[in-house]
Design a protein around this motif. Structure first.
Motif, PDB file in Angstrom:
ATOM      1  N   ILE A   5      99.550 121.289   0.648  1.00 14.72           N
ATOM      2  CA  ILE A   5      98.148 121.721   0.690  1.00 14.72           C
ATOM      3  C   ILE A   5      97.870 122.848  -0.308  1.00 14.72           C
ATOM      4  CG2 ILE A   5      98.156 123.471   2.535  1.00 14.72           C
ATOM      5  CD1 ILE A   5      95.814 121.578   3.728  1.00 14.72           C
ATOM      6  N   LYS A   6      98.857 123.676  -0.619  1.00 13.35           N
ATOM      7  CA  LYS A   6      98.614 124.762  -1.573  1.00 13.35           C
ATOM      8  C   LYS A   6      98.555 124.227  -3.007  1.00 13.35           C
ATOM      9  CE  LYS A   6      99.627 128.999   0.865  1.00 13.35           C
ATOM     10  NZ  LYS A   6     100.710 129.845   1.372  1.00 13.35           N
ATOM     11  N   ASP A   7      98.946 122.936  -3.196  1.00 11.56           N
ATOM     12  CA  ASP A   7      98.803 122.330  -4.525  1.00 11.56           C
ATOM     13  C   ASP A   7      97.369 121.873  -4.728  1.00 11.56           C
ATOM     14  OD1 ASP A   7     101.382 122.646  -5.330  1.00 11.56           O
ATOM     15  OD2 ASP A   7     102.051 120.841  -4.288  1.00 11.56           O
ATOM     16  N   CYS A   8      96.599 121.863  -3.654  1.00 13.04           N
ATOM     17  CA  CYS A   8      95.197 121.429  -3.738  1.00 13.04           C
ATOM     18  C   CYS A   8      94.366 122.566  -3.159  1.00 13.04           C
ATOM     19  CB  CYS A   8      95.011 120.139  -2.954  1.00 13.04           C
ATOM     20  SG  CYS A   8      93.302 119.570  -2.978  1.00 13.04           S
ATOM     21  N   PRO A   9      93.995 123.542  -4.058  1.00 12.59           N
ATOM     22  CA  PRO A   9      93.311 124.756  -3.570  1.00 12.59           C
ATOM     23  C   PRO A   9      92.068 124.485  -2.723  1.00 12.59           C
ATOM     24  CG  PRO A   9      93.914 124.997  -5.880  1.00 12.59           C
ATOM     25  CD  PRO A   9      94.193 123.570  -5.520  1.00 12.59           C
ATOM     26  N   ALA A  10      91.351 123.390  -3.026  1.00 13.21           N
ATOM     27  CA  ALA A  10      90.143 123.105  -2.216  1.00 13.21           C
ATOM     28  C   ALA A  10      90.577 122.713  -0.798  1.00 13.21           C
ATOM     29  CB  ALA A  10      89.312 121.996  -2.855  1.00 13.21           C
ATOM     30  N   SER A  11      91.656 121.947  -0.679  1.00 12.73           N
ATOM     31  CA  SER A  11      92.158 121.584   0.655  1.00 12.73           C
ATOM     32  C   SER A  11      92.627 122.827   1.395  1.00 12.73           C
ATOM     33  CB  SER A  11      93.329 120.597   0.540  1.00 12.73           C
ATOM     34  OG  SER A  11      92.899 119.373   0.001  1.00 12.73           O
ATOM     35  N   TYR A  12      93.291 123.727   0.647  1.00 14.08           N
ATOM     36  CA  TYR A  12      93.744 124.991   1.241  1.00 14.08           C
ATOM     37  C   TYR A  12      92.540 125.769   1.766  1.00 14.08           C
ATOM     38  CZ  TYR A  12      95.220 129.862   1.533  1.00 14.08           C
ATOM     39  OH  TYR A  12      95.429 131.147   1.975  1.00 14.08           O
ATOM     40  N   ALA A  13      91.484 125.890   0.932  1.00 12.30           N
ATOM     41  CA  ALA A  13      90.288 126.654   1.336  1.00 12.30           C
ATOM     42  C   ALA A  13      89.713 126.055   2.621  1.00 12.30           C
ATOM     43  CB  ALA A  13      89.250 126.626   0.213  1.00 12.30           C
ATOM     44  N   ILE A  14      89.607 124.746   2.653  1.00 15.42           N
ATOM     45  CA  ILE A  14      89.025 124.090   3.819  1.00 15.42           C
ATOM     46  C   ILE A  14      89.896 124.293   5.056  1.00 15.42           C
ATOM     47  CG2 ILE A  14      88.620 121.784   4.792  1.00 15.42           C
ATOM     48  CD1 ILE A  14      87.081 121.235   2.155  1.00 15.42           C
ATOM     49  N   SER A  15      91.220 124.261   4.835  1.00 12.60           N
ATOM     50  CA  SER A  15      92.116 124.407   5.993  1.00 12.60           C
ATOM     51  C   SER A  15      91.996 125.799   6.619  1.00 12.60           C
ATOM     52  CB  SER A  15      93.567 124.150   5.574  1.00 12.60           C
ATOM     53  OG  SER A  15      94.039 125.206   4.730  1.00 12.60           O
ATOM     54  N   ILE A  16      91.705 126.835   5.830  1.00 16.19           N
ATOM     55  CA  ILE A  16      91.622 128.188   6.417  1.00 16.19           C
ATOM     56  C   ILE A  16      90.212 128.501   6.919  1.00 16.19           C
ATOM     57  CG2 ILE A  16      93.575 129.132   5.127  1.00 16.19           C
ATOM     58  CD1 ILE A  16      91.611 130.565   3.297  1.00 16.19           C
ATOM     59  N   LEU A  17      89.276 127.609   6.603  1.00 16.49           N
ATOM     60  CA  LEU A  17      87.891 127.833   7.060  1.00 16.49           C
ATOM     61  C   LEU A  17      87.497 126.890   8.186  1.00 16.49           C
ATOM     62  CD1 LEU A  17      86.221 128.233   3.558  1.00 16.49           C
ATOM     63  CD2 LEU A  17      86.755 130.061   5.193  1.00 16.49           C
TER      64      LEU A  17
ATOM     65  N   PRO B  24      92.022 115.226  -1.901  1.00 16.15           N
ATOM     66  CA  PRO B  24      92.685 114.480  -2.976  1.00 16.15           C
ATOM     67  C   PRO B  24      92.060 113.103  -3.194  1.00 16.15           C
ATOM     68  CG  PRO B  24      94.330 115.530  -1.578  1.00 16.15           C
ATOM     69  CD  PRO B  24      93.006 115.748  -0.928  1.00 16.15           C
ATOM     70  N   ILE B  25      91.656 112.433  -2.084  1.00 19.34           N
ATOM     71  CA  ILE B  25      91.025 111.108  -2.228  1.00 19.34           C
ATOM     72  C   ILE B  25      89.706 111.241  -2.993  1.00 19.34           C
ATOM     73  CG2 ILE B  25      89.844 109.263  -0.955  1.00 19.34           C
ATOM     74  CD1 ILE B  25      91.960 109.672   1.278  1.00 19.34           C
ATOM     75  N   LEU B  95      84.905 125.557  -4.743  1.00 18.84           N
ATOM     76  CA  LEU B  95      85.744 125.905  -3.583  1.00 18.84           C
ATOM     77  C   LEU B  95      87.215 125.921  -4.003  1.00 18.84           C
ATOM     78  CD1 LEU B  95      85.305 126.578  -0.579  1.00 18.84           C
ATOM     79  CD2 LEU B  95      85.804 124.181  -0.061  1.00 18.84           C
ATOM     80  N   GLY B  96      87.570 125.003  -4.884  1.00 20.01           N
ATOM     81  CA  GLY B  96      88.944 124.952  -5.395  1.00 20.01           C
ATOM     82  C   GLY B  96      89.264 126.180  -6.239  1.00 20.01           C
ATOM     83  N   ALA B  97      88.311 126.596  -7.052  1.00 23.10           N
ATOM     84  CA  ALA B  97      88.517 127.797  -7.888  1.00 23.10           C
ATOM     85  C   ALA B  97      88.691 129.013  -6.980  1.00 23.10           C
ATOM     86  CB  ALA B  97      87.323 127.996  -8.820  1.00 23.10           C
ATOM     87  N   TRP B  98      87.861 129.080  -5.924  1.00 20.85           N
ATOM     88  CA  TRP B  98      87.998 130.197  -4.983  1.00 20.85           C
ATOM     89  C   TRP B  98      89.350 130.105  -4.271  1.00 20.85           C
ATOM     90  CZ3 TRP B  98      88.899 130.409   0.234  1.00 20.85           C
ATOM     91  CH2 TRP B  98      88.857 131.707   0.795  1.00 20.85           C
TER      92      TRP B  98
END
Lengths: 112, 112
Positions: A5-17, B24-25, B95-98
Motif C-alpha cells: 500500500i505504501k507503493d501507492c500513495p493514494a491508497s495509503y492516503a485513503i487507508s489512513i482516512l 491501482p485498478i 491525493l497521491g501527491a499528498w
C-alpha cells in the motif's frame, strides 16, 4: 507494479482516512483552527468518547493532527491540524465535491 | 452534523475507494483508456481473479468503471472509466501527491 500500500500513495492516503469519523474530525479541527476534546465531541453527532479518542490518536500517529497539553489544573488539551493536515484539507474539499456528484449520479441512476 | 456517511461526501468517496486494489485498478484503467480483464490482472502484481472481479463489480456499481461486452466468440469484455471516474482521476493524483509527502514525513519523523 508491486502492490504494497505504501507503493501507492493514494491508497495509503485513503487507508489512513477511512472510517466514519476521520473526515468529520479533520473538517471540524480545520474549521475551528484549535479545538478541545469535548467541544469536538459535541460537534460530531453520534461519536463516542472512545471513538473520538482512538481516531485522534491515529490522526496524531499519522501526523495529520497535533495535540497540545497545557499543564494547568484542570489540564487543558487542544487539537489542531499539522502542516500535513493543512495540506490535506483542500484535497478533501475536492474529494468531497466529487463525492457529492457521485452520490447524486448514483441516486439519479437508481431512480431512473 | 448528523453523521450518516452520505452526509459527508468526502467520507463516502473514501469508503468506496478503500482497499488495496481500487486505486491501482482505477490508475491502470485510466492510463490504458480501455483495457481487458486479463491485461488488467497482469498489470496489478498480486491481485487474484476473484479480487479483481469483485473490485471491478463494486467500481461498476459505484459508477466509476464501465464494462462493455462484445458478443463475439470468445466473448470480449472491456473496461473503461465513466465520466464520474474520469472526474475522480485528477483528485486521486492530488491525493497521491499528498500521500507521498505524508509517507516521507512519517518515515523522516520515525527515523529522527
Amino acid at each position: 507494479m508491486k502492490n504494497d500500500i505504501k507503493d501507492c500513495p493514494a491508497s495509503y492516503a485513503i487507508s489512513i482516512l477511512d472510517g466514519k469519523w476521520k473526515i468529520p474530525i479533520i473538517w471540524f479541527v480545520a474549521r475551528e483552527k484549535v479545538i478541545r476534546f469535548n467541544d469536538l465531541r459535541r460537534k460530531i453527532d453520534g461519536i463516542s468518547n472512545i471513538m473520538l479518542s482512538k481516531s485522534l490518536q491515529e490522526l496524531e500517529k499519522d501526523h495529520i493532527v497535533m495535540r497540545k497539553q497545557y499543564n494547568e489544573i484542570p489540564p487543558r488539551v487542544e487539537y489542531s491540524l499539522t502542516e500535513t493536515g493543512n495540506e490535506l484539507y483542500p484535497v478533501l474539499e475536492l474529494l468531497g465535491a466529487w463525492g457529492k456528484q457521485a452520490i447524486n449520479k448514483k441516486i439519479h441512476t437508481e431512480i431512473s
